[in-house]
Design a protein around this motif. Structure first.
Motif, mmCIF file in Angstrom:
data_model
loop_
_atom_site.group_PDB
_atom_site.id
_atom_site.type_symbol
_atom_site.label_atom_id
_atom_site.label_comp_id
_atom_site.label_asym_id
_atom_site.label_seq_id
_atom_site.Cartn_x
_atom_site.Cartn_y
_atom_site.Cartn_z
ATOM 1 N N LEU A 78 3.769 -35.265 -34.181
ATOM 2 C CA LEU A 78 3.891 -35.483 -32.646
ATOM 3 C C LEU A 78 4.799 -34.162 -32.219
ATOM 4 O O LEU A 78 5.797 -33.890 -32.797
ATOM 5 C CB LEU A 78 4.512 -36.774 -32.241
ATOM 6 C CG LEU A 78 3.983 -38.070 -32.523
ATOM 7 C CD1 LEU A 78 4.403 -39.243 -32.126
ATOM 8 C CD2 LEU A 78 2.376 -38.049 -32.123
ATOM 9 N N GLN A 79 4.552 -33.681 -30.965
ATOM 10 C CA GLN A 79 5.163 -32.693 -30.319
ATOM 11 C C GLN A 79 5.331 -32.868 -28.845
ATOM 12 O O GLN A 79 4.232 -33.112 -28.207
ATOM 13 C CB GLN A 79 4.518 -31.383 -30.573
ATOM 14 C CG GLN A 79 4.766 -30.851 -32.233
ATOM 15 C CD GLN A 79 4.467 -29.444 -32.358
ATOM 16 O OE1 GLN A 79 2.959 -28.989 -31.954
ATOM 17 N NE2 GLN A 79 4.892 -28.629 -33.131
ATOM 18 N N LEU A 80 6.383 -32.739 -28.323
ATOM 19 C CA LEU A 80 6.504 -32.849 -26.913
ATOM 20 C C LEU A 80 6.605 -31.217 -26.502
ATOM 21 O O LEU A 80 7.885 -30.519 -26.924
ATOM 22 C CB LEU A 80 7.928 -33.567 -26.776
ATOM 23 C CG LEU A 80 8.350 -33.862 -25.350
ATOM 24 C CD1 LEU A 80 7.387 -34.720 -24.497
ATOM 25 C CD2 LEU A 80 9.584 -34.526 -24.999
ATOM 26 N N PRO A 81 6.020 -31.173 -25.401
ATOM 27 C CA PRO A 81 5.963 -29.733 -25.119
ATOM 28 C C PRO A 81 7.145 -29.273 -24.293
ATOM 29 O O PRO A 81 7.967 -30.081 -23.753
ATOM 30 C CB PRO A 81 4.543 -29.672 -24.057
ATOM 31 C CG PRO A 81 3.950 -30.852 -24.260
ATOM 32 C CD PRO A 81 4.716 -31.835 -24.899
ATOM 33 N N ASN A 82 7.476 -28.005 -24.252
ATOM 34 C CA ASN A 82 8.951 -27.577 -23.793
ATOM 35 C C ASN A 82 8.834 -27.968 -22.298
ATOM 36 O O ASN A 82 10.096 -28.200 -21.835
ATOM 37 C CB ASN A 82 9.083 -26.163 -24.054
ATOM 38 C CG ASN A 82 9.232 -25.810 -25.301
ATOM 39 O OD1 ASN A 82 9.755 -26.469 -26.236
ATOM 40 N ND2 ASN A 82 8.955 -24.407 -25.903
ATOM 41 N N LYS A 83 7.824 -27.848 -21.910
ATOM 42 C CA LYS A 83 7.835 -28.153 -20.124
ATOM 43 C C LYS A 83 7.592 -29.601 -19.864
ATOM 44 O O LYS A 83 7.003 -29.926 -18.684
ATOM 45 C CB LYS A 83 6.893 -27.130 -19.491
ATOM 46 C CG LYS A 83 7.086 -25.706 -19.670
ATOM 47 C CD LYS A 83 6.022 -24.872 -19.053
ATOM 48 C CE LYS A 83 6.276 -23.289 -19.124
ATOM 49 N NZ LYS A 83 5.335 -22.627 -18.465
ATOM 50 N N ALA A 84 7.901 -30.348 -20.769
ATOM 51 C CA ALA A 84 7.491 -31.923 -20.159
ATOM 52 C C ALA A 84 8.453 -32.518 -19.267
ATOM 53 O O ALA A 84 9.649 -32.131 -19.352
ATOM 54 C CB ALA A 84 7.470 -32.474 -21.595
ATOM 55 N N ASN A 85 7.848 -33.226 -18.553
ATOM 56 C CA ASN A 85 8.799 -33.871 -17.511
ATOM 57 C C ASN A 85 9.310 -35.174 -18.027
ATOM 58 O O ASN A 85 8.667 -35.912 -18.259
ATOM 59 C CB ASN A 85 7.956 -34.174 -16.260
ATOM 60 C CG ASN A 85 8.619 -34.773 -15.203
ATOM 61 O OD1 ASN A 85 9.822 -35.326 -15.087
ATOM 62 N ND2 ASN A 85 7.592 -34.962 -13.966
ATOM 63 N N PRO A 86 10.745 -35.191 -17.997
ATOM 64 C CA PRO A 86 11.556 -36.353 -18.571
ATOM 65 C C PRO A 86 11.125 -37.611 -17.806
ATOM 66 O O PRO A 86 11.512 -38.534 -18.366
ATOM 67 C CB PRO A 86 13.223 -35.930 -18.589
ATOM 68 C CG PRO A 86 13.032 -34.655 -17.929
ATOM 69 C CD PRO A 86 11.781 -34.107 -17.594
ATOM 70 N N GLN A 87 10.790 -37.360 -16.650
ATOM 71 C CA GLN A 87 10.383 -38.545 -15.881
ATOM 72 C C GLN A 87 9.073 -39.185 -16.435
ATOM 73 O O GLN A 87 8.572 -40.324 -15.883
ATOM 74 C CB GLN A 87 10.427 -38.439 -14.360
ATOM 75 C CG GLN A 87 11.693 -37.914 -13.896
ATOM 76 C CD GLN A 87 11.813 -37.648 -12.532
ATOM 77 O OE1 GLN A 87 10.752 -37.224 -11.904
ATOM 78 N NE2 GLN A 87 13.020 -37.409 -11.934
ATOM 79 N N GLN A 88 8.269 -38.665 -17.162
ATOM 80 C CA GLN A 88 7.220 -39.051 -17.509
ATOM 81 C C GLN A 88 7.197 -39.705 -19.029
ATOM 82 O O GLN A 88 6.120 -39.936 -19.711
ATOM 83 C CB GLN A 88 6.015 -37.990 -17.534
ATOM 84 C CG GLN A 88 5.517 -37.198 -16.298
ATOM 85 C CD GLN A 88 4.447 -36.393 -16.417
ATOM 86 O OE1 GLN A 88 4.622 -35.440 -17.134
ATOM 87 N NE2 GLN A 88 3.357 -36.243 -15.646
ATOM 88 N N LEU A 89 8.289 -39.937 -19.466
ATOM 89 C CA LEU A 89 8.502 -40.704 -20.807
ATOM 90 C C LEU A 89 7.946 -42.058 -20.587
ATOM 91 O O LEU A 89 8.176 -42.793 -19.605
ATOM 92 C CB LEU A 89 10.129 -40.547 -21.164
ATOM 93 C CG LEU A 89 10.661 -39.197 -21.467
ATOM 94 C CD1 LEU A 89 12.185 -39.367 -21.979
ATOM 95 C CD2 LEU A 89 10.008 -38.517 -22.481
#
Length: 93
Positions: A78-89
């Motif tokens: 699993l990888q979380l993209p660098n530009k991920a929105n923390p509110q979408q966790l």
């Protein structure tokens, strides 16, 4: 998650297995709980994972299959993209 085929050989898909390893950026963080076919679309497979609660899983987290040594087994990375929105966790359940 829909898992990507092996990018080096489009004709091959390394499949996960029940109780298989799940890693986050290469670090082991869980296991495969269950694998089943989507009864509405038999071309899709559902893979259920048990993952540590403190791991930040987002709607933009990517799951890929990686070969594990020379055994022919693979693990889910699993990888979380660098530009991920923390509110979408996603919330653990």
């Amino acid at each position: 998650w829909a898992l990507n085929p092996n990018p080096w050989d489009p004709g091959t898909i390394y499949s996960p297995y029940s109780e298989g390893v799940v890693k986050y950026n290469g670090v082991e963080i869980g296991s495969v709980k269950k694998i089943e076919l989507n009864s509405n679309n038999l071309k899709q497979v559902f893979v259920y994972l048990n993952v540590l609660q403190q791991i930040p899983i987002s709607v933009s987290t990517r799951a890929t299959l990686k070969p594990q040594g020379i055994t022919g087994l693979s693990y889910i990375n699993l990888q979380l993209p660098n530009k991920a929105n923390p509110q979408q966790l996603l919330k653990p359940h």
